[in-house]
Scaffold this motif. Sequence first.
Motif, PDB file in Angstrom:
ATOM      1  N   GLU A 108       0.808  -1.221   0.000  1.00  0.00           N
ATOM      2  CA  GLU A 108       0.000   0.000   0.000  1.00  0.00           C
ATOM      3  C   GLU A 108       0.842   1.273   0.000  1.00  0.00           C
ATOM      4  O   GLU A 108       0.368   2.334  -0.337  1.00  0.00           O
ATOM      5  N   PHE A 109       2.090   1.180   0.390  1.00  0.00           N
ATOM      6  CA  PHE A 109       2.923   2.369   0.514  1.00  0.00           C
ATOM      7  C   PHE A 109       3.683   2.708  -0.763  1.00  0.00           C
ATOM      8  O   PHE A 109       4.551   3.579  -0.745  1.00  0.00           O
ATOM      9  N   VAL A 110       3.376   2.086  -1.896  1.00  0.00           N
ATOM     10  CA  VAL A 110       4.049   2.418  -3.149  1.00  0.00           C
ATOM     11  C   VAL A 110       3.705   3.854  -3.521  1.00  0.00           C
ATOM     12  O   VAL A 110       2.547   4.264  -3.486  1.00  0.00           O
ATOM     13  N   ARG A 111       4.730   4.637  -3.827  1.00  0.00           N
ATOM     14  CA  ARG A 111       4.563   6.035  -4.202  1.00  0.00           C
ATOM     15  C   ARG A 111       5.289   6.268  -5.520  1.00  0.00           C
ATOM     16  O   ARG A 111       6.293   5.630  -5.808  1.00  0.00           O
ATOM     17  N   PHE A 112       4.784   7.204  -6.309  1.00  0.00           N
ATOM     18  CA  PHE A 112       5.368   7.540  -7.600  1.00  0.00           C
ATOM     19  C   PHE A 112       5.796   9.000  -7.586  1.00  0.00           C
ATOM     20  O   PHE A 112       5.038   9.865  -7.153  1.00  0.00           O
ATOM     21  N   LYS A 113       7.006   9.275  -8.072  1.00  0.00           N
ATOM     22  CA  LYS A 113       7.468  10.651  -8.180  1.00  0.00           C
ATOM     23  C   LYS A 113       6.803  11.293  -9.392  1.00  0.00           C
ATOM     24  O   LYS A 113       6.675  10.665 -10.438  1.00  0.00           O
ATOM     25  N   ALA A 114       6.390  12.535  -9.225  1.00  0.00           N
ATOM     26  CA  ALA A 114       5.739  13.264 -10.311  1.00  0.00           C
ATOM     27  C   ALA A 114       6.078  14.736 -10.178  1.00  0.00           C
ATOM     28  O   ALA A 114       6.583  15.185  -9.147  1.00  0.00           O
ATOM     29  N   ALA A 115       5.783  15.476 -11.232  1.00  0.00           N
ATOM     30  CA  ALA A 115       5.994  16.926 -11.233  1.00  0.00           C
ATOM     31  C   ALA A 115       4.864  17.584 -12.010  1.00  0.00           C
ATOM     32  O   ALA A 115       4.330  17.014 -12.956  1.00  0.00           O
ATOM     33  N   CYS A 116       4.526  18.766 -11.610  1.00  0.00           N
ATOM     34  CA  CYS A 116       3.471  19.526 -12.278  1.00  0.00           C
ATOM     35  C   CYS A 116       4.090  20.475 -13.298  1.00  0.00           C
ATOM     36  O   CYS A 116       4.971  21.269 -12.956  1.00  0.00           O
ATOM     37  N   PRO A 117       3.640  20.431 -14.552  1.00  0.00           N
ATOM     38  CA  PRO A 117       4.172  21.348 -15.558  1.00  0.00           C
ATOM     39  C   PRO A 117       3.691  22.790 -15.363  1.00  0.00           C
ATOM     40  O   PRO A 117       4.298  23.719 -15.882  1.00  0.00           O
ATOM     41  N   ASP A 118       2.627  22.987 -14.588  1.00  0.00           N
ATOM     42  CA  ASP A 118       2.103  24.339 -14.369  1.00  0.00           C
ATOM     43  C   ASP A 118       2.857  25.082 -13.264  1.00  0.00           C
ATOM     44  O   ASP A 118       3.367  26.174 -13.470  1.00  0.00           O
ATOM     45  N   CYS A 119       2.942  24.480 -12.065  1.00  0.00           N
ATOM     46  CA  CYS A 119       3.584  25.163 -10.934  1.00  0.00           C
ATOM     47  C   CYS A 119       5.011  24.665 -10.684  1.00  0.00           C
ATOM     48  O   CYS A 119       5.702  25.212  -9.832  1.00  0.00           O
ATOM     49  N   HIS A 120       5.426  23.629 -11.409  1.00  0.00           N
ATOM     50  CA  HIS A 120       6.777  23.063 -11.329  1.00  0.00           C
ATOM     51  C   HIS A 120       7.092  22.390  -9.994  1.00  0.00           C
ATOM     52  O   HIS A 120       8.250  22.120  -9.693  1.00  0.00           O
TER      53      HIS A 120
END
Length: 89
Positions: free
Chosen positions: A17-29
């Motif tokens: 359940e603790f799997v996390r994915f790194k992500a980034a927002c193209p709008d606010c960076h």
Amino acid sequence: MSNMSVVSGVPTVVVPEFVRFKAACPDCHEQFELAASAIRLAVGASHRTTFYSFTCPRCDAAVRKPAGERIVELLSTGGVRTLRLHAGL
């Protein structure tokens, strides 16, 4: 200990359940980690119709990014809900 189990004769990966994915927002960076439940994966007939999406937790922007084969594999085995898109006949 293996992370594989068998459900109805089909091998299935058990995802913690603790799997996390790194992500980034193209709008606010902003860069952040998301749980599998915060991401949606759509798999279409081509690379143009295969993408993943999420809502930025900082600015609430709806983010949609293309997903190549490796991203599809990582997200789907990581517990991200997947929608299979079918072309109309």
